[in-house]
Design a protein around this motif. Structure first.
Motif, PDB file in Angstrom:
ATOM      1  N   VAL A  80       1.104  -1.226   0.098  1.00 35.18           N
ATOM      2  CA  VAL A  80      -0.180   0.249   0.126  1.00 35.18           C
ATOM      3  C   VAL A  80       0.886   1.719   0.165  1.00 35.18           C
ATOM      4  CG1 VAL A  80      -1.648   1.373   1.317  1.00 35.18           C
ATOM      5  CG2 VAL A  80      -2.195  -1.036   1.185  1.00 35.18           C
ATOM      6  N   ALA A  81       1.894   0.924   0.014  1.00 30.53           N
ATOM      7  CA  ALA A  81       3.269   2.467   1.217  1.00 30.53           C
ATOM      8  C   ALA A  81       3.846   3.004   0.205  1.00 30.53           C
ATOM      9  CB  ALA A  81       3.202   2.522   1.735  1.00 30.53           C
ATOM     10  N   ASP A  82       3.757   1.267  -0.885  1.00 34.20           N
ATOM     11  CA  ASP A  82       4.793   1.995  -2.138  1.00 34.20           C
ATOM     12  C   ASP A  82       3.935   2.294  -3.367  1.00 34.20           C
ATOM     13  OD1 ASP A  82       6.254   1.220  -0.955  1.00 34.20           O
ATOM     14  OD2 ASP A  82       7.046  -1.128  -1.639  1.00 34.20           O
ATOM     15  N   GLY A 131       2.256  11.784  -9.686  1.00 33.99           N
ATOM     16  CA  GLY A 131       1.909  13.441  -9.418  1.00 33.99           C
ATOM     17  C   GLY A 131       2.074  14.642  -9.055  1.00 33.99           C
ATOM     18  N   LEU A 132       3.676  14.454  -8.893  1.00 33.77           N
ATOM     19  CA  LEU A 132       4.351  16.036  -9.190  1.00 33.77           C
ATOM     20  C   LEU A 132       5.345  15.980 -10.710  1.00 33.77           C
ATOM     21  CD1 LEU A 132       6.196  15.320  -5.273  1.00 33.77           C
ATOM     22  CD2 LEU A 132       4.540  17.430  -6.612  1.00 33.77           C
ATOM     23  N   GLY A 133       4.970  14.949 -11.640  1.00 32.89           N
ATOM     24  CA  GLY A 133       5.948  14.549 -12.639  1.00 32.89           C
ATOM     25  C   GLY A 133       7.124  14.110 -12.562  1.00 32.89           C
ATOM     26  N   LEU A 134       7.760  13.545 -11.832  1.00 31.19           N
ATOM     27  CA  LEU A 134       8.820  12.672 -11.443  1.00 31.19           C
ATOM     28  C   LEU A 134       8.229  11.432 -11.657  1.00 31.19           C
ATOM     29  CD1 LEU A 134       9.470  14.610  -7.790  1.00 31.19           C
ATOM     30  CD2 LEU A 134      10.116  14.765  -9.723  1.00 31.19           C
ATOM     31  N   GLY A 135       9.119  10.381 -11.358  1.00 35.40           N
ATOM     32  CA  GLY A 135       9.520   9.092 -12.325  1.00 35.40           C
ATOM     33  C   GLY A 135       9.232   8.512 -10.752  1.00 35.40           C
ATOM     34  N   GLU A 136       8.127   7.441 -10.344  1.00 36.33           N
ATOM     35  CA  GLU A 136       7.219   6.310  -9.553  1.00 36.33           C
ATOM     36  C   GLU A 136       8.238   5.934  -8.280  1.00 36.33           C
ATOM     37  OE1 GLU A 136       4.520   2.859  -9.793  1.00 36.33           O
ATOM     38  OE2 GLU A 136       5.495   3.659 -11.847  1.00 36.33           O
ATOM     39  N   GLY A 137       9.766   6.013  -8.342  1.00 38.26           N
ATOM     40  CA  GLY A 137       9.989   6.102  -6.783  1.00 38.26           C
ATOM     41  C   GLY A 137      11.266   7.233  -6.788  1.00 38.26           C
ATOM     42  N   THR A 138      10.653   8.454  -7.029  1.00 37.05           N
ATOM     43  CA  THR A 138      11.439   9.162  -6.040  1.00 37.05           C
ATOM     44  C   THR A 138      11.115   9.649  -5.240  1.00 37.05           C
ATOM     45  OG1 THR A 138      11.122  10.533  -8.662  1.00 37.05           O
ATOM     46  CG2 THR A 138      12.479  12.043  -7.252  1.00 37.05           C
ATOM     47  N   LEU A 139      10.026   9.663  -4.438  1.00 34.06           N
ATOM     48  CA  LEU A 139       9.675  10.152  -3.066  1.00 34.06           C
ATOM     49  C   LEU A 139       9.803   8.762  -2.588  1.00 34.06           C
ATOM     50  CD1 LEU A 139       6.050  11.694  -3.503  1.00 34.06           C
ATOM     51  CD2 LEU A 139       8.141  12.442  -2.363  1.00 34.06           C
ATOM     52  N   LYS A 140      10.046   8.308  -2.633  1.00 36.78           N
ATOM     53  CA  LYS A 140       9.930   6.637  -1.511  1.00 36.78           C
ATOM     54  C   LYS A 140      11.865   7.012  -1.464  1.00 36.78           C
ATOM     55  CE  LYS A 140      10.249   1.998  -0.381  1.00 36.78           C
ATOM     56  NZ  LYS A 140       9.793   0.123  -0.926  1.00 36.78           N
ATOM     57  N   GLU A 141      12.269   6.716  -2.351  1.00 34.84           N
ATOM     58  CA  GLU A 141      13.754   7.250  -2.324  1.00 34.84           C
ATOM     59  C   GLU A 141      14.698   8.181  -2.231  1.00 34.84           C
ATOM     60  OE1 GLU A 141      16.406   5.166  -2.774  1.00 34.84           O
ATOM     61  OE2 GLU A 141      14.958   3.742  -3.023  1.00 34.84           O
ATOM     62  N   SER A 142      13.985   9.520  -1.445  1.00 29.89           N
ATOM     63  CA  SER A 142      14.218  10.513  -1.197  1.00 29.89           C
ATOM     64  C   SER A 142      13.917  10.671   0.438  1.00 29.89           C
ATOM     65  CB  SER A 142      12.391  11.638  -1.633  1.00 29.89           C
ATOM     66  OG  SER A 142      13.075  11.597  -3.272  1.00 29.89           O
ATOM     67  N   ALA A 201      -4.417  19.517  17.841  1.00 34.86           N
ATOM     68  CA  ALA A 201      -4.069  20.286  16.733  1.00 34.86           C
ATOM     69  C   ALA A 201      -2.711  19.692  16.589  1.00 34.86           C
ATOM     70  CB  ALA A 201      -5.050  21.185  16.797  1.00 34.86           C
ATOM     71  N   HIS A 202      -2.493  19.339  15.410  1.00 33.83           N
ATOM     72  CA  HIS A 202      -0.911  19.187  15.475  1.00 33.83           C
ATOM     73  C   HIS A 202      -0.945  18.087  13.729  1.00 33.83           C
ATOM     74  CE1 HIS A 202      -1.725  14.587  15.735  1.00 33.83           C
ATOM     75  NE2 HIS A 202      -0.970  13.989  15.230  1.00 33.83           N
ATOM     76  N   THR A 203       0.236  18.581  12.943  1.00 38.36           N
ATOM     77  CA  THR A 203      -0.125  17.836  11.192  1.00 38.36           C
ATOM     78  C   THR A 203       1.524  16.860  11.926  1.00 38.36           C
ATOM     79  OG1 THR A 203       1.976  19.015  10.847  1.00 38.36           O
ATOM     80  CG2 THR A 203      -0.064  20.050  10.156  1.00 38.36           C
ATOM     81  N   ASP A 204       1.773  15.456  11.485  1.00 43.25           N
ATOM     82  CA  ASP A 204       2.430  14.651  11.256  1.00 43.25           C
ATOM     83  C   ASP A 204       3.920  14.540  11.123  1.00 43.25           C
ATOM     84  OD1 ASP A 204       0.677  13.068  12.732  1.00 43.25           O
ATOM     85  OD2 ASP A 204      -0.232  11.961  11.147  1.00 43.25           O
ATOM     86  N   MET A 205       4.993  14.507  11.584  1.00 44.94           N
ATOM     87  CA  MET A 205       6.372  15.103  11.691  1.00 44.94           C
ATOM     88  C   MET A 205       6.772  13.854  10.093  1.00 44.94           C
ATOM     89  SD  MET A 205       7.794  14.599  14.876  1.00 44.94           S
ATOM     90  CE  MET A 205       7.389  13.899  15.527  1.00 44.94           C
ATOM     91  N   SER A 206       5.714  12.317  10.090  1.00 46.90           N
ATOM     92  CA  SER A 206       6.049  11.670   8.851  1.00 46.90           C
ATOM     93  C   SER A 206       6.030  12.601   7.556  1.00 46.90           C
ATOM     94  CB  SER A 206       5.502  11.009   9.130  1.00 46.90           C
ATOM     95  OG  SER A 206       4.139  11.302   8.999  1.00 46.90           O
ATOM     96  N   ALA A 207       6.173  11.455   6.475  1.00 49.97           N
ATOM     97  CA  ALA A 207       5.730  11.830   4.525  1.00 49.97           C
ATOM     98  C   ALA A 207       4.993  11.351   4.563  1.00 49.97           C
ATOM     99  CB  ALA A 207       6.842  10.549   4.161  1.00 49.97           C
ATOM    100  N   ILE A 208       3.965  10.200   5.358  1.00 48.72           N
ATOM    101  CA  ILE A 208       2.666   9.300   4.884  1.00 48.72           C
ATOM    102  C   ILE A 208       2.421   8.614   6.522  1.00 48.72           C
ATOM    103  CG2 ILE A 208       0.891   7.933   4.309  1.00 48.72           C
ATOM    104  CD1 ILE A 208       2.982   8.180   1.411  1.00 48.72           C
ATOM    105  N   THR A 209       1.029   9.592   7.176  1.00 51.71           N
ATOM    106  CA  THR A 209       0.272   8.134   7.653  1.00 51.71           C
ATOM    107  C   THR A 209      -0.659   7.584   7.329  1.00 51.71           C
ATOM    108  OG1 THR A 209       0.875  10.126   9.462  1.00 51.71           O
ATOM    109  CG2 THR A 209      -0.201   7.800  10.039  1.00 51.71           C
TER     110      THR A 209
END
Length: 335
Positions: free
Chosen positions: A169-171, A180-191, A220-228
């Motif tokens: 699911v995460a991948d 959606g950012l116009g980047l390669g599919e693996g870019t965000l996970k690698e980052s 009230a908060h935002t998460d520090m993570s990339a995705i939760t």
């Protein structure tokens, strides 16, 4: 080491019908005053099995840009894997206090892992109506089994099975968000660390509260993570801030709730929005939730992706080690 848990406070407070003053929020935070009760716009619900990949990418990008939160259905994780995870988590919190305290984090620990109530600095010494258990569930080198309960005996198997399914699911989410950012599919996970990306599970336990109009489970908060990626139980409590109002997020059976976290907002240079959210509590029922924070390793350097920065669109966030970001956030230091 005896912990002053919210579970124990709840037990002693119910008969009196009052809560200790440190749990009473200011008027600008109290749920009875601040929850919107008119027309409630619904957080987007997205069918992750949709074969139209362009449409799926568009829906995920729109939800992440406009809401910072969405729910996914038909995500591929079997319902029994989810119910087993919930069952063993609930059974852990129903153990005698001394059993739970075997997994308590020591007061001087630098690690977030373990059982307890205190998490970060609270403004004006206020407290949240929640106990929790934190531990990493992936990747294997990051797992410290001393924080995994041995009771109930199926706890480890249920958590390992969920971690196995969750990676797919995460991948998929990272892939759609990268496209959606116009980047390669693996870019965000690698980052955010690639195969070293941390999956940090938190079990939130919100016992019944005699004054749910005055208290909050999580402020009230935002998460520090990339995705939760979060599993709630059926007791209403999650709220999202939108259009200057707090709205209830509708419970959908077997759905996963996805939060955009701070690191994804930073990497996307603000295209994706970290969602401001909080949790209310219930007078009669225990609410529980199982968020998994997908976090970079502590020494991973995160900043706006260079491909998204130019003269017209300068970097809106600092680039820094994730551990430095966490330290500032937990200690309320401006980033």
């Amino acid at each position: 080491m005896e912990l002053k848990t919210v579970q124990a406070i709840a037990f002693s407070s119910m008969s009196a019908g009052i809560i200790p003053p440190e749990f009473i929020r200011s008027e600008k935070e109290q749920p009875a005053i601040t929850t919107f009760h008119g027309y409630i716009p619904q957080v987007p619900t997205i069918d992750l099995s949709d074969p139209d990949e362009e449409k799926l990418t568009r829906l995920i990008v729109e939800a992440s840009s406009e809401w910072g939160m969405f729910q996914i259905v038909n995500h591929g994780i079997p319902s029994d894997v989810i119910s087993n995870l919930q069952k063993v988590g609930k059974e852990f919190f129903e153990l005698p206090q001394e059993e739970k305290e075997l997994y308590a984090k020591s007061p001087d620990s630098k690690s977030i892992q373990g059982y307890g109530s205190k998490l970060q600095k609270e403004v004006e010494g206020k407290k949240a109506w929640v106990d929790h258990l934190f531990h990493n569930i992936w990747p294997p080198p990051a797992i410290d089994y001393q924080f995994w309960p041995k009771k109930p005996p199926t706890y480890r198997a249920a958590n390992e099975e969920y971690a196995k399914w969750l990676q797919g699911v995460a991948d998929k989410l990272f892939g759609r968000l990268s496209l959606g950012l116009g980047l390669g599919e693996g870019t965000l996970k690698e980052s955010v660390g690639g195969d070293e990306l941390l999956y940090l599970l938190k079990i939130n336990y919100y016992p019944p509260c005699p004054r749910p109009d005055l208290a909050l489970g999580v402020v009230a908060h935002t998460d520090m993570s990339a995705i939760t990626i979060l599993i709630p139980n059926e007791v209403q409590g999650l709220q999202v801030f939108r259009d200057d109002h707090w709205f209830d997020v509708k419970y959908i059976s077997n759905a996963l709730v996805i939060h955009v976290g701070d690191q994804l907002e930073i990497l996307s240079n603000g295209k994706y929005k970290a969602v401001l959210h909080r949790t209310t509590v219930n007078k009669e029922k225990t609410r529980m939730s199982w968020p998994v924070f997908l976090e970079p390793p502590s020494d991973q350097v995160v900043g706006p992706l260079p491909q998204l920065v130019n003269e017209e669109n300068p970097a809106r966030y600092k680039t820094k080690k994730y551990s430095d970001y966490v330290y500032c956030k937990l200690n309320k230091i401006p980033q």
